[in-house]
Scaffold this motif. Structure first.
Motif, short mmCIF file in Angstrom:
data_model
loop_
_atom_site.label_atom_id
_atom_site.label_comp_id
_atom_site.label_asym_id
_atom_site.label_seq_id
_atom_site.Cartn_x
_atom_site.Cartn_y
_atom_site.Cartn_z
N GLU A 16 -42.46 -31.40 21.32
CA GLU A 16 -43.07 -32.17 22.43
C GLU A 16 -42.16 -32.60 23.56
OE1 GLU A 16 -45.89 -33.37 25.35
OE2 GLU A 16 -46.34 -32.26 23.18
N GLU A 17 -40.88 -33.14 22.90
CA GLU A 17 -40.05 -33.45 24.04
C GLU A 17 -39.52 -32.17 24.95
OE1 GLU A 17 -38.20 -37.32 21.91
OE2 GLU A 17 -37.30 -35.25 21.35
N HIS A 18 -39.23 -31.08 24.26
CA HIS A 18 -38.94 -29.95 24.74
C HIS A 18 -39.99 -29.50 26.03
CE1 HIS A 18 -35.11 -28.22 23.59
NE2 HIS A 18 -35.40 -28.51 22.32
N ALA B 73 -21.21 -49.37 22.55
CA ALA B 73 -22.48 -48.28 22.81
C ALA B 73 -22.22 -48.24 24.40
CB ALA B 73 -23.59 -48.82 22.46
N GLN B 74 -22.26 -46.71 24.68
CA GLN B 74 -22.60 -46.46 26.05
C GLN B 74 -23.49 -45.28 26.52
OE1 GLN B 74 -18.70 -44.60 27.37
NE2 GLN B 74 -17.93 -44.78 25.34
N HIS B 75 -24.00 -45.01 27.38
CA HIS B 75 -24.79 -43.92 27.65
C HIS B 75 -24.56 -42.81 28.74
CE1 HIS B 75 -26.24 -46.65 30.96
NE2 HIS B 75 -27.01 -45.71 31.26
N LYS B 76 -25.23 -41.86 28.68
CA LYS B 76 -25.24 -41.10 29.66
C LYS B 76 -26.56 -40.36 29.76
CE LYS B 76 -22.78 -37.33 31.77
NZ LYS B 76 -21.30 -36.34 31.77
N ILE B 77 -27.07 -39.99 31.10
CA ILE B 77 -28.58 -39.53 31.45
C ILE B 77 -28.25 -38.07 31.80
CG2 ILE B 77 -30.38 -39.55 32.73
CD1 ILE B 77 -30.10 -42.48 33.07
N TYR B 78 -29.02 -37.15 31.21
CA TYR B 78 -29.08 -35.76 31.34
C TYR B 78 -30.43 -35.26 32.12
CZ TYR B 78 -25.08 -36.00 28.43
OH TYR B 78 -23.69 -36.54 28.00
N LYS B 79 -30.46 -34.27 32.99
CA LYS B 79 -31.37 -33.78 33.67
C LYS B 79 -31.78 -32.66 32.67
CE LYS B 79 -29.97 -34.34 38.41
NZ LYS B 79 -29.99 -33.69 39.70
N PRO B 80 -33.02 -32.09 32.58
CA PRO B 80 -33.44 -31.02 31.39
C PRO B 80 -32.49 -29.88 31.62
CG PRO B 80 -35.63 -31.97 32.56
CD PRO B 80 -34.13 -32.54 33.35
N GLY C 68 -23.41 -33.84 20.64
CA GLY C 68 -24.30 -34.08 19.69
C GLY C 68 -25.51 -33.20 19.88
N PHE C 69 -25.94 -32.52 21.01
CA PHE C 69 -27.30 -31.76 21.11
C PHE C 69 -27.10 -30.75 20.22
CE2 PHE C 69 -29.63 -28.35 23.12
CZ PHE C 69 -30.90 -29.12 23.32
N GLU C 70 -28.27 -30.61 19.29
CA GLU C 70 -28.66 -29.17 18.42
C GLU C 70 -29.94 -28.78 18.97
OE1 GLU C 70 -28.49 -30.27 14.38
OE2 GLU C 70 -26.22 -30.65 14.27
N PRO C 71 -29.92 -27.50 19.36
CA PRO C 71 -31.11 -26.69 19.68
C PRO C 71 -31.99 -26.69 18.60
CG PRO C 71 -29.21 -25.11 19.56
CD PRO C 71 -29.03 -26.55 19.32
N LEU C 72 -33.41 -26.50 18.98
CA LEU C 72 -34.48 -26.17 17.76
C LEU C 72 -33.93 -24.94 17.20
CD1 LEU C 72 -37.51 -27.37 19.42
CD2 LEU C 72 -36.28 -28.67 17.77
N ASP C 73 -34.34 -24.73 15.98
CA ASP C 73 -34.14 -23.22 15.33
C ASP C 73 -35.04 -22.32 15.74
OD1 ASP C 73 -32.41 -24.53 13.60
OD2 ASP C 73 -34.06 -25.05 12.17
#
Length: 306
Positions: free
Chosen positions: A262-264, A286-293, A301-306
């Motif tokens: 659903e997030e995708h 803790a620190q953050h970063k925002i990403y566009k699609p 750390g991003f792992e694509p869906l299988d």
């Protein structure tokens, strides 16, 4: 202070100072490509033109290895001052900004430009003495790089010159004795807690961080996770929605994450959708970063869906 600087390092700084034009500390950074240097005179790192990172290197903390290589230890603990005590919110933000820029060079496999600086007060008082000012600042033409980055120990090693060399354990311990790392850094209890935290605990910490972050800036932040909308938090102001944020947290024990189906789907159909990743969500840094699609696959750390 000059008397705290290794004589060999001080000699190099004096030579640089005498051979170049007389510039103020801010002018030096501005000429290195930081257009907003005058608005950030007290920062400890800057992003210059060409995505070049510039960082202050306090000469008092520069060590010389057995083979003549310069290095210094970088505490990754953003909460505590080197001289002891808890940082103010403004000091914490500066420390987080510096850490984020240095980590950026690590992730990109790049070096950074340095300005070597000596100070008018003892280095241990740098953040606690309101009279603290720069004594000397010079541009270092030699490139520096982050040789090691240890989140568990909250410690990085910065090295001047080509890659391939790191100080030995004895040299690192001697450098620690100079006081460049606060006692709170590398607390084994904190490190163990980060390693043992579950994915649910990391996510809860990330959500709490993000809610506090946006509310701290005066925005309305609504947790809509339970509604399964494809995002977790809706950020808005009096004029309406601003962002629809999918929040993901990472830590030492949970280094990666995946988006749900659903997030995708929401990322493709919702213009306000963003991915917000909170790194070290469980720890004190803790620190953050925002990403566009279009950028989310670049998120550490991003792992694509299988």
């Amino acid at each position: 202070m000059d008397k705290e600087v290794d004589p060999k390092v001080l000699a190099v700084i004096d030579e640089m100072r005498l051979s170049g034009p007389r510039l103020t500390p801010v002018e030096i950074v501005a000429k290195m490509g930081v257009f907003d240097a005058r608005e950030k005179p007290f920062d400890h790192a800057w992003l210059a033109t060409g995505d070049n990172v510039i960082a202050t290197i306090w000469a008092e903390f520069v060590n010389i290895g057995a083979d003549g290589r310069w290095f210094c230890l970088e505490s990754l603990d953003t909460q505590h001052r080197v001289g002891g005590g808890v940082r103010s919110p403004q000091q914490i933000q500066r420390a987080k900004d510096r850490r984020a820029l240095l980590k950026r060079t690590v992730d990109a496999g790049q070096g950074f430009r340095a300005v070597l600086q000596t100070n008018r007060v003892a280095i241990a008082e740098l953040e606690s003495n309101k009279s603290a000012k720069v004594s000397t600042r010079v541009r270092d033409d030699a490139e520096w790089h982050v040789a090691t980055w240890d989140s568990d120990q909250q410690l990085a090693v910065l090295v001047r010159g080509p890659r391939g060399w790191v100080p030995g354990e004895a040299e690192i311990q001697a450098a620690k004795a100079r006081g460049s790392v606060p006692d709170a850094a590398g607390d084994p209890g904190v490190a163990a807690a980060e390693r043992s935290a579950s994915r649910e605990e990391v996510q809860a910490a990330a959500m709490d961080y993000v809610m506090r972050h946006f509310k701290g800036y005066g925005y309305k932040a609504e947790d809509v996770t339970s509604q399964n909308l494809g995002y977790d938090i809706e950020v808005s102001n009096a004029k309406g929605a601003l962002l629809k944020v999918a929040v993901k947290g990472t830590s030492t024990g949970v280094p990666s994450f995946r988006l749900t189906g659903e997030e995708h789907a929401c990322s493709a159909r919702e213009p306000l959708w963003r991915l917000l990743v909170v790194a070290d969500a469980i720890g004190s840094a803790a620190q953050h970063k925002i990403y566009k699609p279009s950028e989310m696959e670049q998120a550490p750390g991003f792992e694509p869906l299988d």
